[in-house]
Design a protein around this motif. Structure first.
Motif, mmCIF file in Angstrom:
data_model
loop_
_atom_site.group_PDB
_atom_site.id
_atom_site.type_symbol
_atom_site.label_atom_id
_atom_site.label_comp_id
_atom_site.label_asym_id
_atom_site.label_seq_id
_atom_site.Cartn_x
_atom_site.Cartn_y
_atom_site.Cartn_z
ATOM 1 N N MET A 1 -14.622 19.451 4.654
ATOM 2 C CA MET A 1 -15.061 18.270 3.935
ATOM 3 C C MET A 1 -14.940 17.055 4.860
ATOM 4 O O MET A 1 -14.024 16.951 5.657
ATOM 5 C CB MET A 1 -14.200 18.086 2.695
ATOM 6 N N ALA A 2 -15.869 16.136 4.757
ATOM 7 C CA ALA A 2 -15.878 14.959 5.622
ATOM 8 C C ALA A 2 -14.751 14.000 5.256
ATOM 9 O O ALA A 2 -14.344 13.903 4.094
ATOM 10 C CB ALA A 2 -17.214 14.240 5.493
ATOM 11 N N LYS A 3 -14.245 13.306 6.291
ATOM 12 C CA LYS A 3 -13.199 12.319 6.047
ATOM 13 C C LYS A 3 -13.800 11.106 5.339
ATOM 14 O O LYS A 3 -14.934 10.731 5.603
ATOM 15 C CB LYS A 3 -12.588 11.875 7.377
ATOM 16 N N ALA A 4 -13.012 10.508 4.460
ATOM 17 C CA ALA A 4 -13.462 9.315 3.772
ATOM 18 C C ALA A 4 -13.545 8.159 4.764
ATOM 19 O O ALA A 4 -12.663 7.980 5.595
ATOM 20 C CB ALA A 4 -12.510 8.971 2.637
ATOM 21 N N LYS A 5 -14.599 7.375 4.676
ATOM 22 C CA LYS A 5 -14.768 6.249 5.575
ATOM 23 C C LYS A 5 -13.787 5.144 5.182
ATOM 24 O O LYS A 5 -13.599 4.863 4.005
ATOM 25 C CB LYS A 5 -16.202 5.727 5.488
ATOM 26 N N THR A 6 -13.159 4.544 6.188
ATOM 27 C CA THR A 6 -12.187 3.496 5.921
ATOM 28 C C THR A 6 -12.551 2.240 6.705
ATOM 29 O O THR A 6 -13.306 2.291 7.676
ATOM 30 C CB THR A 6 -10.768 3.928 6.325
ATOM 31 N N ILE A 7 -12.001 1.118 6.250
ATOM 32 C CA ILE A 7 -12.159 -0.147 6.954
ATOM 33 C C ILE A 7 -10.793 -0.808 7.060
ATOM 34 O O ILE A 7 -9.908 -0.551 6.241
ATOM 35 C CB ILE A 7 -13.154 -1.093 6.249
ATOM 36 N N LYS A 8 -10.632 -1.639 8.073
ATOM 37 C CA LYS A 8 -9.392 -2.385 8.242
ATOM 38 C C LYS A 8 -9.642 -3.827 7.820
ATOM 39 O O LYS A 8 -10.642 -4.431 8.213
ATOM 40 C CB LYS A 8 -8.924 -2.351 9.693
ATOM 41 N N ILE A 9 -8.723 -4.349 7.028
ATOM 42 C CA ILE A 9 -8.827 -5.709 6.510
ATOM 43 C C ILE A 9 -7.611 -6.489 6.969
ATOM 44 O O ILE A 9 -6.482 -6.001 6.877
ATOM 45 C CB ILE A 9 -8.879 -5.715 4.974
ATOM 46 N N LYS A 10 -7.826 -7.714 7.458
ATOM 47 C CA LYS A 10 -6.745 -8.577 7.904
ATOM 48 C C LYS A 10 -6.743 -9.844 7.052
ATOM 49 O O LYS A 10 -7.794 -10.439 6.825
ATOM 50 C CB LYS A 10 -6.931 -8.956 9.371
ATOM 51 N N GLN A 11 -5.568 -10.239 6.605
ATOM 52 C CA GLN A 11 -5.441 -11.470 5.836
ATOM 53 C C GLN A 11 -5.341 -12.642 6.797
ATOM 54 O O GLN A 11 -4.488 -12.663 7.680
ATOM 55 C CB GLN A 11 -4.202 -11.430 4.941
ATOM 56 N N ILE A 12 -6.232 -13.622 6.631
ATOM 57 C CA ILE A 12 -6.249 -14.780 7.510
ATOM 58 C C ILE A 12 -5.968 -16.080 6.765
ATOM 59 O O ILE A 12 -5.855 -17.132 7.385
ATOM 60 C CB ILE A 12 -7.602 -14.892 8.247
ATOM 61 N N GLY A 13 -5.881 -16.016 5.451
ATOM 62 C CA GLY A 13 -5.631 -17.213 4.651
ATOM 63 C C GLY A 13 -4.404 -17.041 3.777
ATOM 64 O O GLY A 13 -4.060 -15.936 3.370
ATOM 65 N N SER A 14 -3.745 -18.152 3.493
ATOM 66 C CA SER A 14 -2.531 -18.122 2.695
ATOM 67 C C SER A 14 -2.854 -18.117 1.201
ATOM 68 O O SER A 14 -3.769 -18.815 0.761
ATOM 69 C CB SER A 14 -1.678 -19.341 3.023
ATOM 70 N N PRO A 15 -2.083 -17.378 0.401
ATOM 71 C CA PRO A 15 -2.294 -17.386 -1.049
ATOM 72 C C PRO A 15 -1.655 -18.590 -1.747
ATOM 73 O O PRO A 15 -1.798 -18.751 -2.947
ATOM 74 C CB PRO A 15 -1.634 -16.082 -1.505
ATOM 75 N N ILE A 16 -0.985 -19.443 -0.972
ATOM 76 C CA ILE A 16 -0.359 -20.630 -1.568
ATOM 77 C C ILE A 16 -1.450 -21.582 -2.063
ATOM 78 O O ILE A 16 -2.452 -21.803 -1.395
ATOM 79 C CB ILE A 16 0.551 -21.329 -0.534
ATOM 80 N N ARG A 17 -1.261 -22.129 -3.246
ATOM 81 C CA ARG A 17 -2.189 -23.055 -3.907
ATOM 82 C C ARG A 17 -3.544 -22.422 -4.176
ATOM 83 O O ARG A 17 -4.570 -23.099 -4.174
ATOM 84 C CB ARG A 17 -2.351 -24.338 -3.078
ATOM 85 N N ARG A 18 -3.573 -21.128 -4.425
ATOM 86 C CA ARG A 18 -4.801 -20.429 -4.784
ATOM 87 C C ARG A 18 -4.700 -19.987 -6.231
ATOM 88 O O ARG A 18 -3.595 -19.791 -6.760
ATOM 89 C CB ARG A 18 -5.011 -19.195 -3.895
ATOM 90 N N PRO A 19 -5.837 -19.785 -6.892
ATOM 91 C CA PRO A 19 -5.795 -19.296 -8.277
ATOM 92 C C PRO A 19 -5.120 -17.927 -8.370
ATOM 93 O O PRO A 19 -5.153 -17.132 -7.424
ATOM 94 C CB PRO A 19 -7.271 -19.184 -8.660
ATOM 95 N N GLU A 20 -4.531 -17.679 -9.498
ATOM 96 C CA GLU A 20 -3.812 -16.422 -9.731
ATOM 97 C C GLU A 20 -4.724 -15.211 -9.545
ATOM 98 O O GLU A 20 -4.299 -14.169 -9.046
ATOM 99 C CB GLU A 20 -3.206 -16.422 -11.133
ATOM 100 N N SER A 21 -5.995 -15.349 -9.920
ATOM 101 C CA SER A 21 -6.923 -14.223 -9.777
ATOM 102 C C SER A 21 -7.101 -13.837 -8.309
ATOM 103 O O SER A 21 -7.198 -12.650 -7.979
ATOM 104 C CB SER A 21 -8.275 -14.564 -10.396
ATOM 105 N N GLN A 22 -7.127 -14.824 -7.406
ATOM 106 C CA GLN A 22 -7.267 -14.513 -5.986
ATOM 107 C C GLN A 22 -6.005 -13.855 -5.441
ATOM 108 O O GLN A 22 -6.087 -12.959 -4.603
ATOM 109 C CB GLN A 22 -7.581 -15.783 -5.194
ATOM 110 N N LYS A 23 -4.847 -14.267 -5.925
ATOM 111 C CA LYS A 23 -3.600 -13.635 -5.506
ATOM 112 C C LYS A 23 -3.567 -12.176 -5.940
ATOM 113 O O LYS A 23 -3.126 -11.299 -5.186
ATOM 114 C CB LYS A 23 -2.407 -14.373 -6.095
ATOM 115 N N LYS A 24 -4.052 -11.895 -7.144
ATOM 116 C CA LYS A 24 -4.067 -10.523 -7.643
ATOM 117 C C LYS A 24 -5.022 -9.644 -6.843
ATOM 118 O O LYS A 24 -4.748 -8.468 -6.617
ATOM 119 C CB LYS A 24 -4.437 -10.505 -9.125
#
Length: 61
Positions: A1-24
């Motif tokens: 079976m083929a391997k599932a394709k993956t991506i790497k994600i890097k956080q570049i912005g702070s969650p401080i002073r952001r809406p709760e939905s974005q933090k979640k």
């Protein structure tokens, strides 16, 4: 079976002073601290979450 394709994600912005939905969304992606990199499966749901936070995350090659 083929391997599932993956991506790497890097956080570049702070969650401080952001809406709760974005933090979640960050927590759902496995992020929460600056400059953390996670590898997740490349699904439409993950791509949608990334599209909602273009100012806070970037896809790493």
């Amino acid at each position: 079976m083929a391997k599932a394709k993956t991506i790497k994600i890097k956080q570049i912005g702070s969650p401080i002073r952001r809406p709760e939905s974005q933090k979640k969304i960050l927590v759902g992606l496995g992020l929460g601290k600056m400059h953390r990199v996670v590898e997740v499966q490349d699904t439409p749901e993950v791509r949608g979450a990334i599209a909602k936070l273009p100012h806070m995350v970037e896809v790493v090659d």
